[in-house]
Design an enzyme around this catalytic site. Structure first.
Site, PDB file in Angstrom:
ATOM      1  N   ASN A   1      42.784  39.368  43.142  1.00  0.00           N
ATOM      2  CA  ASN A   1      41.543  39.270  43.920  1.00  0.00           C
ATOM      3  C   ASN A   1      40.326  39.612  43.070  1.00  0.00           C
ATOM      4  OD1 ASN A   1      43.072  38.703  46.207  1.00  0.00           O
ATOM      5  ND2 ASN A   1      43.002  40.799  46.975  1.00  0.00           N
TER       6      ASN A   1
ATOM      7  N   SER B   1      39.337  54.483  46.407  1.00  0.00           N
ATOM      8  CA  SER B   1      38.801  54.517  47.768  1.00  0.00           C
ATOM      9  C   SER B   1      38.923  55.935  48.318  1.00  0.00           C
ATOM     10  CB  SER B   1      39.569  53.552  48.668  1.00  0.00           C
ATOM     11  OG  SER B   1      40.888  54.025  48.891  1.00  0.00           O
TER      12      SER B   1
ATOM     13  N   GLY C   1      46.748  40.083  46.328  1.00  0.00           N
ATOM     14  CA  GLY C   1      47.087  40.997  45.243  1.00  0.00           C
ATOM     15  C   GLY C   1      45.811  41.552  44.650  1.00  0.00           C
TER      16      GLY C   1
ATOM     17  N   ALA D   1      38.219  43.712  50.149  1.00  0.00           N
ATOM     18  CA  ALA D   1      36.854  44.229  49.977  1.00  0.00           C
ATOM     19  C   ALA D   1      36.752  45.166  48.782  1.00  0.00           C
ATOM     20  CB  ALA D   1      36.406  44.941  51.252  1.00  0.00           C
ATOM     21  N   GLY D   2      37.720  46.055  48.624  1.00  0.00           N
ATOM     22  CA  GLY D   2      37.689  46.974  47.483  1.00  0.00           C
ATOM     23  C   GLY D   2      37.807  46.249  46.158  1.00  0.00           C
ATOM     24  N   ASP D   3      38.605  45.196  46.112  1.00  0.00           N
ATOM     25  CA  ASP D   3      38.754  44.403  44.891  1.00  0.00           C
ATOM     26  C   ASP D   3      37.446  43.675  44.565  1.00  0.00           C
ATOM     27  OD1 ASP D   3      41.496  45.135  45.114  1.00  0.00           O
ATOM     28  OD2 ASP D   3      41.829  43.416  46.436  1.00  0.00           O
TER      29      ASP D   3
ATOM     30  N   ASN E   1      44.490  51.906  43.639  1.00  0.00           N
ATOM     31  CA  ASN E   1      44.777  51.119  44.849  1.00  0.00           C
ATOM     32  C   ASN E   1      46.099  51.557  45.475  1.00  0.00           C
ATOM     33  OD1 ASN E   1      44.330  49.214  46.826  1.00  0.00           O
ATOM     34  ND2 ASN E   1      44.927  47.463  45.563  1.00  0.00           N
TER      35      ASN E   1
END
Length: 309
Positions: free
Chosen positions: A33, A184, A29, A245-247, A156
């Site tokens: 994260n 992103s 989630g 990774a983005g979190d 997201n």
């Protein structure tokens, strides 16, 4: 302290075998994260989530607590946890199918989001499906709007669970609420398919967001502060998968800003160089997350043992 508001999701990774499909379930989630990554980096972190009493809810509590996240503001929910079944492509990118109807994460009420639940924090980060899934999205947006703290939002985007129209309807409000807006390149391609990234940032600034950060995978990240732009390179890494990774990037970004005393208001003391340096830490934390399976962000000692390139 940094507070994170949002969902926990059980990420089930499929292993196809003759005559059966085995699922390996890891806690995930996006907001959860980010909370885990912040706490592991050493930031005082409070999580605001609706955690189910089912077996997945216990898994979430165990992971968050073991990482040092304060769970005192969480709601104990009767609804089941959200499940996402993930498959990985050749580059380690995850594709998800969600089982999310009637689950705990989206049932926020105004009564559950009274102002005393937040407490004194320097920053409130939220995003992902919590901001767009009803019936709770409206209560969450109202709560974020009352926060006397720096507001960070990561949409997201999840097209399988909300339409482009759903996101575009809410995006102006998110920009008006957010001091920091992190997206992103895939998010932007979905939301603004005809706008180059620079033009997209101009639109988001005009709608109210001061700091816009766009992550672009192996191409690094773009940082735009009131229209002044810098780029940050990605950190080369052997990718196992990109889950979380983005979190982790967001956690590194916020932790760096907090460490410099730049959170707590409207980012009045922030300059472009400091924003870019914070994004560079975010890129390092994201890279270390990509080196391991699942959303397993690094602890602070991994950063110190692997100096910045």
């Amino acid at each position: 302290m940094i507070a994170v508001l949002g969902e926990c999701v059980a990420d089930a990774f499929a292993d196809r075998r003759p005559g059966e499909l085995a699922l390996r379930v890891l806690p995930g989630g996006g907001p959860a994260n980010t909370a885990v990554a912040l706490a592991r980096l050493g930031a005082s972190t409070r999580f605001l989530g609706r955690l189910s009493d089912d077996v997945f809810g216990e898994l979430f509590r165990e992971r968050l607590s073991a990482s040092g996240v304060d769970l005192s503001a969480c709601v104990r929910a009767r609804e089941p946890s959200t499940l996402a079944v993930a498959t990985l492509d050749a580059e380690g990118q995850a594709r998800y199918s969600f089982h999310a109807e009637g689950t705990a994460d989206w049932e926020w009420s105004a009564a559950e989001l009274s102002d005393d639940r937040l407490g004194g924090v320097s920053c409130l980060h939220t995003g992902s499906l919590t901001l767009v899934r009803e019936p709770g999205a409206g209560a969450v947006a109202a709560f974020v709007g009352r926060a006397a703290a720096t507001v960070s939002i990561d949409p997201n985007v999840r097209p399988s669970l909300a339409s482009r129209e759903d996101y575009l309807e809410r995006l102006p409000l998110w920009c008006a609420l957010a001091d920091i807006l992190k997206l992103s390149a895939d998010d932007l391609a979905f939301l603004m398919p005809d706008a180059p990234v620079g033009r997209a940032c101009e639109i988001l600034h005009a709608a109210g967001a001061r700091l816009v950060v766009v992550t672009m995978g192996a191409s690094g990240a773009l940082v735009s502060l009131d229209g002044a732009v810098a780029t940050v390179p990605a950190v080369p890494v052997e990718v196992v998968d990109t889950v979380g990774a983005g979190d982790s990037f967001t956690a590194g970004l916020l932790h760096a800003l907090e460490s410099r005393g730049l959170l707590g208001g409207r980012l009045d003391g922030l300059d472009l160089a400091s924003a870019a340096a914070a994004a560079a830490l975010g890129a390092r934390v994201a890279a270390l997350t990509c080196e391991v399976a699942g959303a397993d962000p690094p602890w602070a000692d991994r950063l110190t043992s692997q100096p910045a390139p």
